[in-house]
Design a protein around this motif. Structure first.
Motif, PDB file in Angstrom:
ATOM      1  N   PHE A   2     -38.782 -15.989 -54.869  1.00 23.80           N
ATOM      2  CA  PHE A   2     -40.211 -17.564 -54.843  1.00 23.80           C
ATOM      3  C   PHE A   2     -39.864 -17.593 -53.422  1.00 23.80           C
ATOM      4  O   PHE A   2     -38.576 -18.269 -53.110  1.00 23.80           O
ATOM      5  CB  PHE A   2     -40.606 -17.632 -56.064  1.00 23.80           C
ATOM      6  CG  PHE A   2     -40.528 -17.786 -57.559  1.00 23.80           C
ATOM      7  CD1 PHE A   2     -40.156 -16.832 -58.273  1.00 23.80           C
ATOM      8  CD2 PHE A   2     -42.084 -16.549 -57.483  1.00 23.80           C
ATOM      9  CE1 PHE A   2     -40.021 -16.389 -59.209  1.00 23.80           C
ATOM     10  CE2 PHE A   2     -42.578 -16.119 -58.922  1.00 23.80           C
ATOM     11  CZ  PHE A   2     -41.114 -16.543 -59.227  1.00 23.80           C
TER      12      PHE A   2
ATOM     13  N   VAL B  12     -39.312  -9.323 -67.721  1.00 24.02           N
ATOM     14  CA  VAL B  12     -38.820  -9.100 -66.959  1.00 24.02           C
ATOM     15  C   VAL B  12     -38.049  -8.059 -66.578  1.00 24.02           C
ATOM     16  O   VAL B  12     -37.831  -6.616 -65.791  1.00 24.02           O
ATOM     17  CB  VAL B  12     -38.259 -10.257 -65.917  1.00 24.02           C
ATOM     18  CG1 VAL B  12     -37.828  -9.847 -64.559  1.00 24.02           C
ATOM     19  CG2 VAL B  12     -39.585 -11.213 -65.690  1.00 24.02           C
TER      20      VAL B  12
ATOM     21  N   MET C  95     -36.505 -21.367 -63.729  1.00 20.25           N
ATOM     22  CA  MET C  95     -35.425 -21.334 -65.204  1.00 20.25           C
ATOM     23  C   MET C  95     -35.550 -19.977 -65.112  1.00 20.25           C
ATOM     24  O   MET C  95     -35.311 -19.363 -64.762  1.00 20.25           O
ATOM     25  CB  MET C  95     -37.057 -20.893 -66.066  1.00 20.25           C
ATOM     26  CG  MET C  95     -37.986 -20.098 -65.574  1.00 20.25           C
ATOM     27  SD  MET C  95     -37.568 -19.612 -63.949  1.00 20.25           S
ATOM     28  CE  MET C  95     -39.303 -20.599 -63.565  1.00 20.25           C
TER      29      MET C  95
ATOM     30  N   LYS D 219     -37.652 -14.782 -68.231  1.00 17.73           N
ATOM     31  CA  LYS D 219     -37.567 -13.837 -69.261  1.00 17.73           C
ATOM     32  C   LYS D 219     -37.529 -12.639 -69.292  1.00 17.73           C
ATOM     33  O   LYS D 219     -37.253 -11.467 -68.537  1.00 17.73           O
ATOM     34  CB  LYS D 219     -39.573 -14.261 -69.227  1.00 17.73           C
ATOM     35  CG  LYS D 219     -40.312 -15.063 -68.875  1.00 17.73           C
ATOM     36  CD  LYS D 219     -41.610 -15.494 -69.348  1.00 17.73           C
ATOM     37  CE  LYS D 219     -41.896 -16.431 -69.050  1.00 17.73           C
ATOM     38  NZ  LYS D 219     -43.188 -16.296 -69.251  1.00 17.73           N
TER      39      LYS D 219
ATOM     40  N   THR E 172     -47.043 -11.924 -66.186  1.00 14.72           N
ATOM     41  CA  THR E 172     -45.911 -13.195 -66.297  1.00 14.72           C
ATOM     42  C   THR E 172     -44.893 -13.514 -65.984  1.00 14.72           C
ATOM     43  O   THR E 172     -44.107 -14.553 -66.257  1.00 14.72           O
ATOM     44  CB  THR E 172     -45.729 -12.357 -67.480  1.00 14.72           C
ATOM     45  OG1 THR E 172     -44.956 -11.326 -67.523  1.00 14.72           O
ATOM     46  CG2 THR E 172     -46.641 -12.433 -68.852  1.00 14.72           C
ATOM     47  N   VAL E 173     -45.067 -12.676 -65.066  1.00 12.63           N
ATOM     48  CA  VAL E 173     -43.598 -13.016 -63.939  1.00 12.63           C
ATOM     49  C   VAL E 173     -44.176 -14.321 -63.022  1.00 12.63           C
ATOM     50  O   VAL E 173     -42.857 -14.646 -62.420  1.00 12.63           O
ATOM     51  CB  VAL E 173     -43.130 -11.925 -63.147  1.00 12.63           C
ATOM     52  CG1 VAL E 173     -42.060 -12.602 -62.113  1.00 12.63           C
ATOM     53  CG2 VAL E 173     -42.247 -10.855 -64.201  1.00 12.63           C
ATOM     54  N   TYR E 174     -45.427 -14.453 -62.769  1.00 12.47           N
ATOM     55  CA  TYR E 174     -45.485 -15.452 -61.712  1.00 12.47           C
ATOM     56  C   TYR E 174     -45.680 -16.955 -62.881  1.00 12.47           C
ATOM     57  O   TYR E 174     -46.239 -17.927 -62.461  1.00 12.47           O
ATOM     58  CB  TYR E 174     -46.451 -15.038 -61.306  1.00 12.47           C
ATOM     59  CG  TYR E 174     -46.416 -14.297 -60.471  1.00 12.47           C
ATOM     60  CD1 TYR E 174     -45.933 -13.924 -58.898  1.00 12.47           C
ATOM     61  CD2 TYR E 174     -46.842 -12.744 -60.918  1.00 12.47           C
ATOM     62  CE1 TYR E 174     -45.874 -13.278 -58.128  1.00 12.47           C
ATOM     63  CE2 TYR E 174     -46.383 -11.877 -59.515  1.00 12.47           C
ATOM     64  CZ  TYR E 174     -46.071 -11.946 -59.583  1.00 12.47           C
ATOM     65  OH  TYR E 174     -45.387 -10.826 -57.745  1.00 12.47           O
ATOM     66  N   GLU E 175     -46.118 -16.916 -64.271  1.00 11.37           N
ATOM     67  CA  GLU E 175     -46.501 -18.033 -65.050  1.00 11.37           C
ATOM     68  C   GLU E 175     -44.817 -18.411 -65.293  1.00 11.37           C
ATOM     69  O   GLU E 175     -44.442 -18.137 -66.275  1.00 11.37           O
ATOM     70  CB  GLU E 175     -46.463 -17.369 -66.529  1.00 11.37           C
ATOM     71  CG  GLU E 175     -48.014 -16.342 -66.135  1.00 11.37           C
ATOM     72  CD  GLU E 175     -48.530 -15.946 -67.218  1.00 11.37           C
ATOM     73  OE1 GLU E 175     -47.664 -15.981 -68.599  1.00 11.37           O
ATOM     74  OE2 GLU E 175     -49.521 -15.039 -67.122  1.00 11.37           O
ATOM     75  N   LEU E 176     -44.438 -19.673 -64.495  1.00 11.94           N
ATOM     76  CA  LEU E 176     -43.199 -20.363 -64.071  1.00 11.94           C
ATOM     77  C   LEU E 176     -43.785 -21.098 -64.225  1.00 11.94           C
ATOM     78  O   LEU E 176     -44.287 -21.834 -64.067  1.00 11.94           O
ATOM     79  CB  LEU E 176     -42.868 -20.188 -62.770  1.00 11.94           C
ATOM     80  CG  LEU E 176     -42.263 -18.448 -62.996  1.00 11.94           C
ATOM     81  CD1 LEU E 176     -41.697 -17.915 -61.865  1.00 11.94           C
ATOM     82  CD2 LEU E 176     -41.822 -17.711 -64.532  1.00 11.94           C
ATOM     83  N   PRO E 177     -43.315 -22.584 -65.463  1.00 11.51           N
ATOM     84  CA  PRO E 177     -44.054 -23.850 -65.458  1.00 11.51           C
ATOM     85  C   PRO E 177     -43.100 -25.040 -64.112  1.00 11.51           C
ATOM     86  O   PRO E 177     -43.807 -25.371 -63.886  1.00 11.51           O
ATOM     87  CB  PRO E 177     -43.110 -24.569 -66.599  1.00 11.51           C
ATOM     88  CG  PRO E 177     -41.598 -23.266 -66.875  1.00 11.51           C
ATOM     89  CD  PRO E 177     -42.517 -21.947 -66.333  1.00 11.51           C
ATOM     90  N   GLU E 178     -42.160 -24.378 -63.920  1.00 16.41           N
ATOM     91  CA  GLU E 178     -41.935 -24.659 -62.669  1.00 16.41           C
ATOM     92  C   GLU E 178     -43.112 -24.507 -61.219  1.00 16.41           C
ATOM     93  O   GLU E 178     -43.431 -25.624 -60.046  1.00 16.41           O
ATOM     94  CB  GLU E 178     -40.712 -25.226 -62.429  1.00 16.41           C
ATOM     95  CG  GLU E 178     -39.911 -25.259 -63.192  1.00 16.41           C
ATOM     96  CD  GLU E 178     -39.353 -24.225 -63.761  1.00 16.41           C
ATOM     97  OE1 GLU E 178     -39.716 -23.660 -63.755  1.00 16.41           O
ATOM     98  OE2 GLU E 178     -38.241 -24.570 -64.001  1.00 16.41           O
ATOM     99  N   MET E 179     -43.664 -23.678 -61.669  1.00 18.75           N
ATOM    100  CA  MET E 179     -44.614 -23.303 -60.651  1.00 18.75           C
ATOM    101  C   MET E 179     -45.759 -24.312 -59.876  1.00 18.75           C
ATOM    102  O   MET E 179     -45.885 -24.634 -58.365  1.00 18.75           O
ATOM    103  CB  MET E 179     -45.562 -22.195 -60.832  1.00 18.75           C
ATOM    104  CG  MET E 179     -44.767 -21.427 -60.695  1.00 18.75           C
ATOM    105  SD  MET E 179     -43.866 -20.710 -59.554  1.00 18.75           S
ATOM    106  CE  MET E 179     -42.005 -21.128 -59.365  1.00 18.75           C
TER     107      MET E 179
END
Lengths: 137, 137
Positions: free
Chosen positions: B127, B109, B103, B106, A108-115
DNA sequence: CTTTGTGCAAATTCTTTGCACCAAA
DNA sequence: TTTGGTGCAAAGAATTTGCACAAAG
């Protein structure tokens, strides 16, 4: 981890396994302390008396280029190196300066909207504070 | 953000607002680009001709001590500074070197099983890769 | 032989320190 | 007038570069 295992590992990444390179990789595999260039140099110097710090730098930069090791930017003063390229977090103790491994990162750490706006090649999750040992002293 | 707002912000952290300090804080508030010491110095130098890089270093180190800004260790070469002390992630473009805000983190994290062994004072989620703009070039 | 790797010394870059002068309380 | 801030020059520390020699294919 033996010298031969480090040797084989380097070949997987198309890195010619010189004595120096194999020794550096073997050291990283056996010391999961995220050592600095100086620590690696100091540790290997007795066994390879002609070793130079330049070669340690050259070697680590090559390993990074080939994707065989990960550089950690967790410590402001010195670059640190990790032969474990899996996704895991690190803890940096501001008191003793040690870097320790934490768990694998949750997906979930990687599930970022801006990605979608970025092509991500690596991630570092770094915690800073005081470790158990330094807290009681 | 005005000079006076930066001035007031410094006072909240019990930092004496000299001209130099207020200018550095104002710059950080108005430029959310996570500037390096050199970028700050170059930008403020014309307006404050006597300004020295030492003062920029002194100032930023003071801000960090007082908790008014956050230092990012995302870039191996230079320290970068962020007046936004909220929990948010950063993206570093290996091509153009720009650091952009992502963002807020969360809360999950931070839910790490080993956390009981550590007193955590700060977290950095970084990132690395290529940004949209560099990808198309 | 021809390419690649090593290692010394020097150069570069980032950051800190020592110290004298200046400014503010 | 005493404390704190600034800024120059120098020192320190980490990393890279240029180059000659050594080693490997």
């Amino acid at each position: 981890m033996t010298y031969m295992q480090a040797h084989r590992y380097l070949m997987q990444f198309a890195i010619r396994p010189s004595v120096q390179r194999t020794a550096v990789m073997e050291y990283l595999m056996n010391h999961k302390t995220h050592p600095t260039v100086d620590e690696i140099y100091m540790a290997l110097s007795p066994g390879i008396p002609t070793l130079s710090k330049t070669t340690v730098y050259n070697t680590l930069n090559l390993f990074i280029d080939k994707g065989a090791v990960q550089m950690l930017t967790i410590d402001e003063k010195n670059a640190r190196y990790d032969a474990d390229t899996s996704r895991h977090a690190h803890f940096y103790c501001n008191s003793c300066g040690k870097v320790t491994d934490l768990m694998e990162l949750k997906p979930t750490v990687y599930e970022l909207p801006e990605m979608k706006d970025y092509t991500v090649s690596s991630v570092q999750l770094s915690f800073y504070g005081t470790c158990k040992n330094c807290r009681k002293n």
